[in-house]
Design an enzyme around this catalytic site. Structure first.
Site, mmCIF file in Angstrom:
data_model
loop_
_atom_site.group_PDB
_atom_site.id
_atom_site.type_symbol
_atom_site.label_atom_id
_atom_site.label_comp_id
_atom_site.label_asym_id
_atom_site.label_seq_id
_atom_site.Cartn_x
_atom_site.Cartn_y
_atom_site.Cartn_z
ATOM 1 N N LYS A 1 -7.436 10.254 44.331
ATOM 2 C CA LYS A 1 -7.291 8.830 44.013
ATOM 3 C C LYS A 1 -8.336 7.938 44.683
ATOM 4 O O LYS A 1 -9.045 8.353 45.588
ATOM 5 C CB LYS A 1 -5.852 8.366 44.308
ATOM 6 C CG LYS A 1 -4.900 8.851 43.198
ATOM 7 C CD LYS A 1 -3.470 8.396 43.347
ATOM 8 C CE LYS A 1 -2.661 8.942 42.145
ATOM 9 N NZ LYS A 1 -1.212 8.696 42.293
ATOM 10 N N ARG B 1 1.807 16.626 44.278
ATOM 11 C CA ARG B 1 1.328 16.615 42.893
ATOM 12 C C ARG B 1 -0.194 16.558 42.929
ATOM 13 O O ARG B 1 -0.757 15.546 43.350
ATOM 14 C CB ARG B 1 1.907 15.406 42.160
ATOM 15 C CG ARG B 1 1.483 15.278 40.700
ATOM 16 C CD ARG B 1 2.024 13.991 40.084
ATOM 17 N NE ARG B 1 1.656 13.851 38.686
ATOM 18 C CZ ARG B 1 0.482 13.370 38.264
ATOM 19 N NH1 ARG B 1 -0.432 12.992 39.132
ATOM 20 N NH2 ARG B 1 0.232 13.270 36.973
HETATM 21 C C1 PT1 Z 1 1.961 9.999 41.065
HETATM 22 C C2 PT1 Z 1 1.287 9.967 39.800
HETATM 23 C C3 PT1 Z 1 2.050 10.346 38.651
HETATM 24 N N1 PT1 Z 1 -0.006 9.579 39.643
HETATM 25 C C4 PT1 Z 1 3.917 10.759 40.017
HETATM 26 N N2 PT1 Z 1 3.350 10.747 38.785
HETATM 27 C C5 PT1 Z 1 -0.544 9.537 38.406
HETATM 28 N N3 PT1 Z 1 5.225 11.147 40.134
HETATM 29 C C6 PT1 Z 1 0.209 9.905 37.288
HETATM 30 C C7 PT1 Z 1 -6.257 5.774 41.789
HETATM 31 O O1 PT1 Z 1 -5.972 4.978 42.699
HETATM 32 O O2 PT1 Z 1 1.343 9.644 42.181
HETATM 33 N N4 PT1 Z 1 3.247 10.394 41.140
HETATM 34 N N5 PT1 Z 1 1.485 10.312 37.420
HETATM 35 C C8 PT1 Z 1 -1.972 9.086 38.246
HETATM 36 N N6 PT1 Z 1 -2.102 7.692 38.458
HETATM 37 C C9 PT1 Z 1 -3.151 7.163 39.216
HETATM 38 C C10 PT1 Z 1 -2.915 6.056 40.039
HETATM 39 C C11 PT1 Z 1 -4.380 7.787 39.207
HETATM 40 C C12 PT1 Z 1 -3.925 5.607 40.872
HETATM 41 C C13 PT1 Z 1 -5.408 7.321 40.015
HETATM 42 C C14 PT1 Z 1 -5.181 6.230 40.863
HETATM 43 O O3 PT1 Z 1 -7.382 6.262 41.644
#
Ligand code: PT1
Length: 285
Positions: A229, A263
């Protein structure tokens, strides 16, 4: 130890996932048009299935299949499109791999189709804001991930504000567990997630991860998703494909603070991280 179980069991369908024996790894399987072809217009379901099987071979305990990107700034997808992306992959994978499959969706119709296709868990990044989601989960006897998000993916990174990020995420998750129970879903079916990167700036993400153990008193398995992230990019000034070591640092911290499930994209590497952590943790018991 009081009423809070230190080693929660997570019931998903007829499966009991033991979250106390060792740290579990959830592999991320994105089925979006740009994740397997370079920005192409078609979906490669076959490539997604192959990657899913590979992640299980690498040690993944769960596979999370998603058809809608919820990264900051991403646009929503229609329910039909999202369903057509994930259902064929879940159907094939459920027949081929022995691990529980979750569907990463906020849409009850997509969740229902995915559970019919063999998924056992709904991973809802909105914490079931659409209350129909609770009905879908209850009717299927599925498991559920309740995640904290402030705002919507499209705009959530625009100046998020908290007086107390840890306290507010705790209160939100406590309230969503209560709402799920009120809708007829047993707490044993729930897993919680602080939502790293969902409506949190760098400092808020770091504070939340520092104090992630504050969520353990909710008595449910704790899932965390720091993988590749932006906060890692911000700390290291590196692009997504260079964030595996930064991810390892975050996973090690979070697991050390009591997280039960990580995850991640980089399953092979993170399985090695948590195996070592678990061995050290066990030596102190
Ligand atoms: C997570 C999650 C998810 N993240 C769960 N499901 C994502 N339970 C999708 C960034 O800051 O943490 N928990 N499903 C992906 N979402 C992101 C959010 C991807 C922030 C990247 C960022 O780069």
């Amino acid at each position: 130890m009081g009423s809070v179980s230190r080693e929660p069991i997570w019931r998903v369908g007829d499966v009991e996932i033991d979250c106390g024996e060792r740290t579990l790894v959830m592999g991320i399987l994105n089925v979006t048009p740009d994740s397997f072809s370079d920005g192409g217009l078609y979906l490669d379901h076959g490539a997604a299935v192959i990657r899913g099987i590979e992640m299980v071979d690498e040690g993944a305990d769960l596979i999370d299949v998603g058809g809608e990107s919820t990264r900051p700034g991403s646009d929503p997808v229609s329910p039909e499109e999202e369903r057509d992306r994930v259902v064929p992959v879940i159907e094939t994978l459920a027949a081929k791999v022995p691990v529980p499959i979750s569907v990463d969706t906020r849409k009850p119709a997509v969740a229902r189709a995915a559970l019919d296709a063999g998924a056992l868990i709904v991973n809802d990044i909105s914490g079931a804001r659409d209350s129909e989601m609770f009905a879908v989960v209850r009717e299927a006897g599925a498991g559920m991930v309740l995640m904290h998000m402030k705002g919507e993916p499209k705009t959530m990174q625009v100046a998020p504000h908290y007086d107390d990020v840890v306290g507010e995420v705790h209160e939100y998750l406590r309230e969503r567990i209560e709402a799920a129970e009120f809708a007829g879903i047993a707490p044993e079916r729930l897993c919680i997630d602080p939502g790293v990167g969902f409506g949190k700036d760098l400092h808020q993400n770091l504070t939340l991860m520092h104090h992630v153990d504050a969520l353990l008193d909710l008595g449910r398995p704790l899932l965390v998703g720091p993988s590749r992230k932006r906060f890692i990019g911000a700390l290291l000034d590196l692009p997504e494909d260079e964030r595996v070591e930064g991810t390892a640092g975050a996973v090690a911290w979070l697991v050390g603070r009591g997280a039960h499930i990580a995850r991640v994209h980089d399953v092979k590497q993170m399985v090695r991280v948590v195996r070592v952590m678990d061995a050290i943790a066990r030596a102190g018991r």
